[in-house]
Design an enzyme around this catalytic site. Structure first.
Site, PDB file in Angstrom:
ATOM      1  N   GLY A 195       0.821  -1.197   0.000  1.00  0.00           N
ATOM      2  CA  GLY A 195       0.000   0.000   0.000  1.00  0.00           C
ATOM      3  C   GLY A 195       0.858   1.251   0.000  1.00  0.00           C
ATOM      4  O   GLY A 195       2.083   1.199  -0.013  1.00  0.00           O
ATOM      5  N   ALA A 448      -0.364  20.398  10.445  1.00  0.00           N
ATOM      6  CA  ALA A 448      -1.199  19.211  10.280  1.00  0.00           C
ATOM      7  C   ALA A 448      -2.269  19.409   9.216  1.00  0.00           C
ATOM      8  O   ALA A 448      -2.898  20.468   9.125  1.00  0.00           O
ATOM      9  CB  ALA A 448      -1.847  18.839  11.608  1.00  0.00           C
ATOM     10  N   HIS A 481       2.989  21.773   4.307  1.00  0.00           N
ATOM     11  CA  HIS A 481       1.625  22.297   4.471  1.00  0.00           C
ATOM     12  C   HIS A 481       1.538  23.705   5.052  1.00  0.00           C
ATOM     13  O   HIS A 481       0.495  24.072   5.603  1.00  0.00           O
ATOM     14  CB  HIS A 481       0.769  21.373   5.348  1.00  0.00           C
ATOM     15  N   GLU A 502       4.990  18.989   0.847  1.00  0.00           N
ATOM     16  CA  GLU A 502       3.670  19.126   0.253  1.00  0.00           C
ATOM     17  C   GLU A 502       3.157  20.518   0.580  1.00  0.00           C
ATOM     18  O   GLU A 502       3.270  20.975   1.717  1.00  0.00           O
ATOM     19  CB  GLU A 502       2.690  18.095   0.825  1.00  0.00           C
TER      20      GLU A 502
END
Length: 605
Positions: A195, A448, A481, A502
């Protein structure tokens, strides 16, 4: 975390990986340690001259508290205890439990140590080979339906492992270091079923067999030795690694540096007979391979009596009193609330956390500040932003710091920062590096994207890492983020080996990220005033799932100067949720469609 589609490889008969692309997204679901010294110094350093201990002086040493669990080969019920801790921590992503599982030198058989959140497993020898687990040290993703992209905040250190079936599974994402390990077999970095996985970091380790990343999107390996490397998805970076694949970016996406320019391994707890000590490895230049392969490691050693052994509930005032006395800090597992900064003013101070000890500034203060001094070592703890906005969470050196620390730099290792997730948290800038020559060796600075207290303004954090100091080196830089710039670099002669980023998922619309005339804030911005800078193996991903029409102009921004150089850059749109127009400045192909194929630039300018 990275919620994206990744490759799902299967092994071909020749042993090569045949990579097939997934089509759906997975995230929905020392008093003075002298670096030049060789050999092991075991004499206790004297208290600072001229300072006499008052009767009320804080004691050094002491027990390590209830959440440091120490085993020896004769301990009964080891497996049951390991299982008990794992049951508590397996899915406790934002829980309060913190554990360190420590194994005295010797040989252990028939164990499978499954490692959950906020759990560290480590040996207590001077060498990994002093402590052998005949069994496995396992991280898998059954708790999250086979998706390993949220397997954060866990570590393995200073152990030899003889895997039962020949291969150990370590399927992790960010903030999960694998340090000073000897795997007498292979290492599988993917979860059962291959995965999604988004790691990761290995340092000072020997893997006798092959490392199989399989579905891992990116990975950084430093100063190690491996028997082979199976495949690469987007960004695999090696520096100072014996047995690493050659330089082939972008296909396969391998970035290989023969050596690491400067490194100094993380301090670690060990036993010298019955006495706990902390070993401080020496600095290496142009490093390659492990530090522990040829007899006694090089560095210095401090007795535990020179550390204030802190327990959860202690105040920042007490921690500062211990530092003022000349003690180092050992933070035992747990959560520490701070009403003022922990202030490290003395050269060569060690602040070492066990079991993801967590510092929370409650009232908008900075959690920890370091003076402009030589050789401070910060290692092994988490800083969690509090609900009142902090201007900064970690400061290395005061503003304007300018002293030369090239002979004895400060190191920041496995120090992780989180804003939101465990509850509302805010910080304007998370980590600020002002001191020259600082080495940031493996950090994850994370605003987060899931958990509690998460939202574009709820856990507002404009800037991740800001580097003002000259000659700073980052090895393994993960920053994600942030509302504006994830990394801003103002210092001269900065270097980064491996960067993973990201952009913020939750931008509500294009206007929310507009940077003057530029669409979006670069993930990694080198200031226009910088004339010398270099980076290797840097990646930025976008996943604008709130408004997939958002366009990010570029992942990287830097001045066009002959001394500013980048090697092996990539940007990726995860499933078409937002797009990049360019890779760096106005260079590089745009991302397109929903293919989740990186756009790359091999060399810039």
């Amino acid at each position: 975390m990275t919620p994206s589609p990744t490759s799902s490889p299967t092994s071909s008969p020749s042993g090569r990986s045949a990579v097939g692309r997934r089509a759906v997204l997975g995230a929905a679901a020392a008093v003075a340690s002298a670096p030049a010294l060789g050999g092991l110094a075991t004499s206790a350093a004297a208290a600072p001259s001229g300072r006499s201990r008052s009767p009320k002086a804080l004691p050094g040493g002491g027990d390590l508290g209830p959440n440091v669990i120490v085993f020896d080969p004769s301990t009964p019920g080891i497996q049951a205890k390991l299982d008990e801790v794992f049951k508590k921590q397996e899915s406790a992503q934002f829980g309060t439990g913190r554990y360190a599982l420590l194994f005295k030198p010797g040989s252990y058989s028939g164990l499978n140590a499954q490692i959950g959140f906020y759990t560290s497993i480590a040996g207590l020898g001077l060498s990994p080979d002093d402590t052998t687990i005949n069994g496995d040290i396992t991280v898998d993703a059954g708790w999250f339906n086979g998706n390993a992209t949220q397997n954060f905040w866990r570590s393995a250190e200073n152990l030899a492992v003889v895997p039962v079936n020949g291969t150990n599974r370590w399927a992790v994402a960010q903030a999960a270091p694998f340090r000073r390990m000897h795997v007498r077999g292979g290492l599988n970095l993917a979860p059962n079923g291959y995965g999604w996985a988004s790691g990761g970091y290995i340092a000072d380790s020997r893997i006798d067999g092959q490392v199989g990343p399989y579905s891992q999107q990116q990975w950084y390996t430093r100063d190690s030795a491996i028997g082979g490397w199976l495949n690469g998805v987007w960004n695999m970076v090696f520096s100072g690694v014996e047995g690493a694949p050659g330089q082939t970016f972008p296909n396969p996406p391998y970035t290989a540096l023969n050596t690491t320019p400067i490194s100094r391994e993380k301090p670690f707890l060990y036993l010298n007979g019955g006495e706990y000590r902390v070993f401080l490895p020496e600095k290496r230049t142009n490093a390659r391979g492990v530090t522990w392969g040829n007899g006694t490691p090089r560095g210095t050693s401090l007795p535990l009596s020179q550390f204030y052994v802190a327990k959860p509930g202690v105040t920042a005032a007490t921690l500062n009193e211990a530092l003022t006395q000349g003690l180092h800090l050992l933070l035992t597992p747990g959560i520490y609330h701070l009403d003022r900064p922990v202030q490290v003013n003395r050269a060569n101070t060690v602040v070492l956390g066990l079991g993801y000890a967590t510092l929370i500034p409650d009232n908008g203060v900075t959690a920890l500040k370091v003076a402009d001094v030589d050789g401070v070592r910060l290692a092994g703890f988490l800083i969690d932003a509090g609900p009142v906005n902090s201007a900064t969470l970690l400061e290395v050196g005061p503003q304007g710091a300018s002293a030369d620390h090239s002979a004895n730099p400060t190191t920041v290792q496995d120090v992780f920062i989180r804003i939101g997730g465990a509850g509302p948290g805010k910080a304007t800038t998370s980590m600020v590096i002002n001191s020259r020559h600082t080495i940031v060796d493996h950090t994850w600075v994370w605003r987060a994207d899931h958990g509690d207290g998460v939202g574009w303004e709820t856990n507002r954090a404009d800037y991740g890492v800001r580097v003002n100091g000259d000659d700073v080196l980052a090895t393994g830089l993960f920053v994600e983020h942030f509302n504006k710039y994830d990394v801003q670099w103002f210092g001269q002669r900065g270097r980064t080996i491996f960067f993973q980023n990201e952009k913020a998922y939750d931008a509500p619309n294009q206007a929310a990220i507009q940077n003057g005339s530029i669409k979006g804030y670069a993930a990694y911005k080198v200031a226009d005033s910088v004339t010398t800078h270099e980076g290797w193996g840097l990646g930025s991903y976008c996943y604008y799932n709130v408004d997939p029409s958002i366009v990010q102009h570029h992942g990287f921004a830097a001045p066009n100067a002959s001394g500013v150089k980048f090697h092996n850059l990539l940007v990726v749109s995860l499933g078409g949720q937002g797009q990049y127009e360019r890779v760096i400045n106005d260079t590089g192909s745009p991302t397109s469609g929903t293919s989740t194929v990186p756009s790359t630039v091999v060399s810039y300018p």
